[in-house]
Design a protein around this motif. Sequence first.
Motif, mmCIF file in Angstrom:
data_model
loop_
_atom_site.group_PDB
_atom_site.id
_atom_site.type_symbol
_atom_site.label_atom_id
_atom_site.label_comp_id
_atom_site.label_asym_id
_atom_site.label_seq_id
_atom_site.Cartn_x
_atom_site.Cartn_y
_atom_site.Cartn_z
ATOM 1 N N ALA A 23 -33.351 -21.567 -20.632
ATOM 2 C CA ALA A 23 -32.611 -22.639 -19.974
ATOM 3 C C ALA A 23 -31.242 -22.123 -19.527
ATOM 4 N N PRO A 24 -30.634 -22.764 -18.533
ATOM 5 C CA PRO A 24 -29.325 -22.295 -18.054
ATOM 6 C C PRO A 24 -28.221 -22.571 -19.070
ATOM 7 N N ASN A 25 -27.175 -21.754 -18.993
ATOM 8 C CA ASN A 25 -25.951 -21.950 -19.787
ATOM 9 C C ASN A 25 -26.173 -21.862 -21.291
ATOM 10 N N ARG A 26 -27.187 -21.142 -21.696
ATOM 11 C CA ARG A 26 -27.391 -20.929 -23.131
ATOM 12 C C ARG A 26 -27.596 -19.440 -23.386
ATOM 13 N N VAL A 27 -26.921 -18.931 -24.390
ATOM 14 C CA VAL A 27 -26.993 -17.510 -24.716
ATOM 15 C C VAL A 27 -28.260 -17.258 -25.520
ATOM 16 N N TYR A 28 -29.102 -16.350 -25.046
ATOM 17 C CA TYR A 28 -30.317 -16.017 -25.791
ATOM 18 C C TYR A 28 -30.144 -14.709 -26.558
ATOM 19 N N TYR A 29 -29.538 -13.690 -25.947
ATOM 20 C CA TYR A 29 -29.123 -12.481 -26.662
ATOM 21 C C TYR A 29 -27.602 -12.401 -26.603
ATOM 22 N N GLU A 30 -27.001 -12.004 -27.701
ATOM 23 C CA GLU A 30 -25.541 -11.968 -27.760
ATOM 24 C C GLU A 30 -24.941 -11.018 -26.731
ATOM 25 N N ASN A 31 -25.694 -9.975 -26.369
ATOM 26 C CA ASN A 31 -25.151 -8.986 -25.437
ATOM 27 C C ASN A 31 -25.555 -9.244 -23.987
ATOM 28 N N GLN A 32 -26.094 -10.435 -23.695
ATOM 29 C CA GLN A 32 -26.470 -10.773 -22.332
ATOM 30 C C GLN A 32 -25.875 -12.122 -21.942
ATOM 31 N N ASP A 33 -25.464 -12.201 -20.685
ATOM 32 C CA ASP A 33 -24.900 -13.452 -20.187
ATOM 33 C C ASP A 33 -25.985 -14.500 -20.023
ATOM 34 N N ALA A 34 -25.620 -15.741 -20.258
ATOM 35 C CA ALA A 34 -26.541 -16.846 -20.013
ATOM 36 C C ALA A 34 -26.810 -16.967 -18.513
ATOM 37 N N TYR A 35 -27.938 -17.570 -18.165
ATOM 38 C CA TYR A 35 -28.228 -17.838 -16.756
ATOM 39 C C TYR A 35 -27.281 -18.923 -16.237
ATOM 40 N N THR A 36 -26.741 -18.695 -15.058
ATOM 41 C CA THR A 36 -26.031 -19.779 -14.384
ATOM 42 C C THR A 36 -27.063 -20.753 -13.827
ATOM 43 N N GLU A 37 -26.625 -21.916 -13.395
ATOM 44 C CA GLU A 37 -27.553 -22.881 -12.798
ATOM 45 C C GLU A 37 -28.261 -22.272 -11.592
ATOM 46 N N ARG A 38 -27.522 -21.511 -10.795
ATOM 47 C CA ARG A 38 -28.110 -20.909 -9.597
ATOM 48 C C ARG A 38 -29.141 -19.855 -9.980
ATOM 49 N N GLU A 39 -28.815 -18.999 -10.957
ATOM 50 C CA GLU A 39 -29.770 -17.982 -11.400
ATOM 51 C C GLU A 39 -31.022 -18.630 -11.970
ATOM 52 N N TYR A 40 -30.825 -19.689 -12.737
ATOM 53 C CA TYR A 40 -31.960 -20.397 -13.335
ATOM 54 C C TYR A 40 -32.884 -20.947 -12.246
ATOM 55 N N GLU A 41 -32.309 -21.567 -11.224
ATOM 56 C CA GLU A 41 -33.123 -22.119 -10.152
ATOM 57 C C GLU A 41 -33.902 -21.028 -9.433
ATOM 58 N N ARG A 42 -33.271 -19.878 -9.226
ATOM 59 C CA ARG A 42 -33.977 -18.766 -8.586
ATOM 60 C C ARG A 42 -35.144 -18.297 -9.449
ATOM 61 N N LYS A 43 -34.935 -18.222 -10.752
ATOM 62 C CA LYS A 43 -36.001 -17.770 -11.653
ATOM 63 C C LYS A 43 -37.143 -18.787 -11.707
ATOM 64 N N ILE A 44 -36.801 -20.058 -11.751
ATOM 65 C CA ILE A 44 -37.832 -21.101 -11.772
ATOM 66 C C ILE A 44 -38.631 -21.091 -10.474
ATOM 67 N N ASP A 45 -37.932 -20.923 -9.338
ATOM 68 C CA ASP A 45 -38.616 -20.864 -8.041
ATOM 69 C C ASP A 45 -39.587 -19.692 -7.997
ATOM 70 N N TRP A 46 -39.071 -18.504 -8.374
ATOM 71 C CA TRP A 46 -39.903 -17.300 -8.290
ATOM 72 C C TRP A 46 -41.119 -17.410 -9.207
ATOM 73 N N THR A 47 -40.895 -17.838 -10.441
ATOM 74 C CA THR A 47 -41.995 -17.932 -11.405
ATOM 75 C C THR A 47 -43.001 -18.989 -10.983
ATOM 76 N N GLY A 48 -42.510 -20.114 -10.491
ATOM 77 C CA GLY A 48 -43.412 -21.167 -10.015
ATOM 78 C C GLY A 48 -44.302 -20.684 -8.884
ATOM 79 N N GLU A 49 -43.731 -19.901 -7.970
ATOM 80 C CA GLU A 49 -44.526 -19.349 -6.868
ATOM 81 C C GLU A 49 -45.614 -18.421 -7.397
#
Length: 345
Positions: A23-49
């Motif tokens: 999900a956007p704006n949540r840290v999953y690994y401490e050494n990686q940035d969370a997804y921004t809303e825009r990045e999340y939407e791009r990932k959801i679009d790509w995966t959905g396709e």
Amino acid sequence: MQYIPPNYATLFVATCNLLNLAAPNRVYYENQDAYTEREYERKIDWTGERFHALNADVLAVQEVWDESALKACIARSGLRYDFISVPGAENTPPPGMPEGTPARPGAQGTPRVGIATRLKVDEVRSFVDFPPGFGVDVPGLGPHTRFERPPLLATVRMKHGQQVHVLTVHLKSKRPKFLQDAQGNPLEDRDHRKVGVMASLRSLLMRGAEAAALRCIVIDLLQGTNVPLVVMGDFNDNPHSVTTQLVAATSEVAYDKAARDVALFNAYEMQGESALKKDVAYSHIHQGYPDVLDQIFVSEEFVATSRHSLGDVRRVDYFNDHLHEGRDRSRSDHGFVRALLRLRT
């Protein structure tokens, strides 16, 4: 008497490593940035396709941090999957809890495996602990007795009533397992060559133990039964590696016919004669070298030449063009693999 060919029902199954679907704006690994809303939407679009292109009856997914994100991908695909489950990555309150109970926060520490299907689901089970006696002592870490990413078993039922077991797996990676404290700070010199050797050995021991434990699950599902089994996911090793063959035990069939009952067969190698076996059958590229880490294995019920055959493998396809489009976390770093299976009705 005129020969009447049997009727077949088809079953499309696919495995997809989704590269840290969160999900956007949540840290999953401490050494990686969370997804921004825009990045999340791009990932959801790509995966959905990609889900839309696969159009599988059963999707086995890996590297999911948030079940809600997987549901968003499914919705974006335009396809209907009535059953979606990622145990350990839920984002809703536990069932049966009173109103106002906080939602669960998704996966913690490591991503989980899940399943989405349009078929009726009779049972779902997640395997956390190794069978008794199958733990190993890992140098510097101690006993390894549990799956890092618990395999998920779903028993689905096809329209003509046939049950099929589907087991989704994600074994330990080859990435060196360096020692660190609870906060993730290193406890050893990662630049020391011999320390690196020991870290790689830890990973191998962990993956080997997981493969052996998974083999026990496969034996329990297959021994003395005729319910077909499909095992698919990210094995983090190629089909003929020691760890993969620990799970499949295909080689035992050559000298022990009784072993077929509990063996698994590489779906790619079991394809029918009419299938086009391409030379692009790879699902991951590491340092420029293609390899097959994402695999689909089937029980002898899908082996056309077996006397216990209930069907066959018609075709296996690799969806891997995106691996040459550059590194981008909105896409997966794994190719997706889909198999067309048939079962007699």
